[in-house]
Design an enzyme around this catalytic site. Structure first.
Site, PDB file in Angstrom:
ATOM      1  N   PRO A  77    -151.713  15.990  76.894  1.00  0.00           N
ATOM      2  CA  PRO A  77    -152.863  15.116  77.086  1.00  0.00           C
ATOM      3  C   PRO A  77    -152.806  13.998  76.035  1.00  0.00           C
ATOM      4  CG  PRO A  77    -153.539  17.396  76.633  1.00  0.00           C
ATOM      5  CD  PRO A  77    -152.066  17.334  76.449  1.00  0.00           C
ATOM      6  N   PRO A  78    -152.847  12.709  76.452  1.00  0.00           N
ATOM      7  CA  PRO A  78    -152.718  11.630  75.471  1.00  0.00           C
ATOM      8  C   PRO A  78    -154.001  11.410  74.678  1.00  0.00           C
ATOM      9  CG  PRO A  78    -152.976  10.713  77.674  1.00  0.00           C
ATOM     10  CD  PRO A  78    -152.992  12.208  77.825  1.00  0.00           C
ATOM     11  N   GLY A 123    -155.028  13.894  69.758  1.00  0.00           N
ATOM     12  CA  GLY A 123    -154.621  14.439  68.464  1.00  0.00           C
ATOM     13  C   GLY A 123    -153.478  15.423  68.579  1.00  0.00           C
ATOM     14  N   LEU A 124    -152.748  15.392  69.719  1.00  0.00           N
ATOM     15  CA  LEU A 124    -151.653  16.345  69.919  1.00  0.00           C
ATOM     16  C   LEU A 124    -150.282  15.682  69.769  1.00  0.00           C
ATOM     17  CD1 LEU A 124    -153.240  18.418  72.826  1.00  0.00           C
ATOM     18  CD2 LEU A 124    -153.213  18.943  70.373  1.00  0.00           C
ATOM     19  N   GLY A 125    -150.292  14.501  69.166  1.00  0.00           N
ATOM     20  CA  GLY A 125    -149.027  13.877  68.761  1.00  0.00           C
ATOM     21  C   GLY A 125    -148.215  13.282  69.890  1.00  0.00           C
ATOM     22  N   SER A 126    -148.878  12.732  70.935  1.00  0.00           N
ATOM     23  CA  SER A 126    -148.077  12.221  72.054  1.00  0.00           C
ATOM     24  C   SER A 126    -147.234  11.009  71.656  1.00  0.00           C
ATOM     25  CB  SER A 126    -148.942  11.933  73.287  1.00  0.00           C
ATOM     26  OG  SER A 126    -149.987  11.079  72.955  1.00  0.00           O
ATOM     27  N   SER A 127    -147.744  10.138  70.781  1.00  0.00           N
ATOM     28  CA  SER A 127    -146.926   8.973  70.427  1.00  0.00           C
ATOM     29  C   SER A 127    -145.757   9.380  69.525  1.00  0.00           C
ATOM     30  CB  SER A 127    -147.769   7.869  69.788  1.00  0.00           C
ATOM     31  OG  SER A 127    -148.255   8.282  68.539  1.00  0.00           O
ATOM     32  N   ALA A 187    -144.251  12.282  69.635  1.00  0.00           N
ATOM     33  CA  ALA A 187    -143.313  12.977  70.534  1.00  0.00           C
ATOM     34  C   ALA A 187    -142.505  11.966  71.332  1.00  0.00           C
ATOM     35  CB  ALA A 187    -144.097  13.899  71.467  1.00  0.00           C
ATOM     36  N   ASP A 219    -146.848  13.321  62.282  1.00  0.00           N
ATOM     37  CA  ASP A 219    -146.648  13.573  63.716  1.00  0.00           C
ATOM     38  C   ASP A 219    -145.173  13.559  64.113  1.00  0.00           C
ATOM     39  OD1 ASP A 219    -149.397  13.341  63.722  1.00  0.00           O
ATOM     40  OD2 ASP A 219    -149.459  12.274  65.633  1.00  0.00           O
TER      41      ASP A 219
HETATM   42  O1  PMV Z   1    -153.101  10.954  65.602  1.00  0.00           O
HETATM   43  P1  PMV Z   1    -153.822  12.228  65.259  1.00  0.00           P
HETATM   44  O2  PMV Z   1    -155.147  12.314  65.885  1.00  0.00           O
HETATM   45  O3  PMV Z   1    -152.972  13.435  65.415  1.00  0.00           O
HETATM   46  O4  PMV Z   1    -154.190  12.163  63.688  1.00  0.00           O
HETATM   47  C1  PMV Z   1    -153.189  12.135  62.741  1.00  0.00           C
HETATM   48  C2  PMV Z   1    -153.612  12.777  61.479  1.00  0.00           C
HETATM   49  C3  PMV Z   1    -154.299  11.900  60.443  1.00  0.00           C
HETATM   50  O5  PMV Z   1    -154.123  12.613  59.226  1.00  0.00           O
HETATM   51  C4  PMV Z   1    -155.763  11.760  60.750  1.00  0.00           C
HETATM   52  C5  PMV Z   1    -153.679  10.510  60.318  1.00  0.00           C
HETATM   53  C6  PMV Z   1    -152.288  10.473  59.699  1.00  0.00           C
HETATM   54  O6  PMV Z   1    -151.683   9.384  59.739  1.00  0.00           O
HETATM   55  O7  PMV Z   1    -151.816  11.481  59.155  1.00  0.00           O
END
Ligand code: PMV
Length: 303
Positions: free
Chosen positions: A89-90, A93-97, A99, A140
């Site tokens: 799911p984009p 907060g599951l790191g799609s970009s 990945a 990520d």
């Molecule tokens: O993109 P997200 O929602 O997985 O957030 C990344 C985690 C943060 O610590 C909030 C930002 C970062 O750059 O580490």
């Protein structure tokens, strides 16, 4: 150029088990890869190109085009057409970009005939990730590139080998603002009340170190407790919401050893619960209309 028809590459999504936001301020974070992610595949072509997924908004398209142009340049424009497939799911907060950055970078590096080293993959994927997020910590794409549980601190990642599998249930708690917006709003609060916010970030750092130690030792109860405390600190930083708190309470009531938001949080996004066996809970919550899935982050079976 060394182009092979039908090449493909996978970048796993990620969850931050402990330490989001603190990691932007130099504290450590504990993160692991998901079984879900982004697959990039290629076919020979006259020039480097990317098929942009139709589901993206205009601004997401633009960011992806810019990021792809950057990685194409860095890898010497190998002559392939790249296609994408994702079961993540984009914008949750599951790191799609991250990945996507890892899957595409690995494919382009391979197509340019280079032997792909881990350091090079991480360096080039980070350039792509920066086009999406501005100034990300790098947690990520590093988690995705390593494909294992890591203790991450800006510029440095250590692979952890936990004694027991770390299995989580991931539940979606509604739409959220962009990571960039949430990180910026927190930056404003931190600039206004620096001493108080610094104390909170240091507390997050301490709970991450405790939790990582517990994970390595196979002490799942200790890891779960660290997650619960981390959730309280994220709430104190103004990063939780009613939707997130309700989902956290729901996962704890379903027997989670610990539960917290994961990623940037704010008004919505994903919540994780640590379970010895998450699958039966997934079945139960899905029946109650909750969008969720299970994933093993690391452990003897995953390594
Ligand atoms: O993109 P997200 O929602 O997985 O957030 C990344 C985690 C943060 O610590 C909030 C930002 C970062 O750059 O580490």
């Amino acid at each position: 150029m060394n182009v092979v028809a039908g090449e493909s590459s996978f970048g796993p999504g990620k969850v931050i088990v402990l330490g989001e936001h603190g990691v932007v301020y130099g504290q450590p974070a504990l993160a692991g890869p998901l079984s879900r992610g982004v697959r990039a595949w290629s076919e020979p072509a006259k020039r480097t190109s990317l098929e942009i997924p139709e589901v993206l908004s205009a601004s997401q398209r633009l960011a992806l085009e810019r990021a792809f142009a950057r990685v194409a340049k860095l890898t010497g424009h190998p002559p392939i057409a790249v296609h994408l497939d994702s079961d993540l799911p984009p914008s949750m907060g599951l790191g799609s970009s991250g990945a996507l950055a890892v899957a595409v970078t690995r494919l382009l590096l391979r197509a340019s005939g280079e032997r792909v080293s881990q350091a090079q993959l991480e360096r080039v994927a980070f350039e792509m990730e920066k086009e999406f997020h501005g100034t990300p910590s790098g947690v990520d794409h590093t988690t995705s590139a390593r494909g294992s549980l890591i203790l991450f601190r800006k510029g440095k990642a250590t692979t952890l080998r936990p004694r027991r599998p770390v299995k989580v249930l991931i539940a979606l708690a509604g739409e959220r603002a962009s990571t960039k917006q949430t990180v910026l709003a927190l930056r404003e609060r931190q600039a206004r009340w620096p001493a108080r916010y610094t104390r909170l970030f240091q507390s997050i750092g301490a709970v991450v170190r405790d939790g990582a130690k517990a994970a390595v030792e196979g002490d799942l109860e200790g890891l779960g407790d660290a997650m619960n405390v981390n959730q309280g600190l994220l709430n104190a930083l103004g990063l939780s919401s009613l939707a997130l708190e309700e989902m956290v309470a729901r996962l704890r009531a379903a027997g989670a050893l610990g539960a917290k938001l994961t990623g940037a949080g704010g008004d919505g996004g994903a919540v994780i619960g640590l379970f010895r066996e998450p699958e039966p809970v997934v079945m139960k919550l899905r029946k109650a209309g909750i969008d969720c899935f299970a994933s093993q982050l690391a452990g003897p079976e995953a390594l």
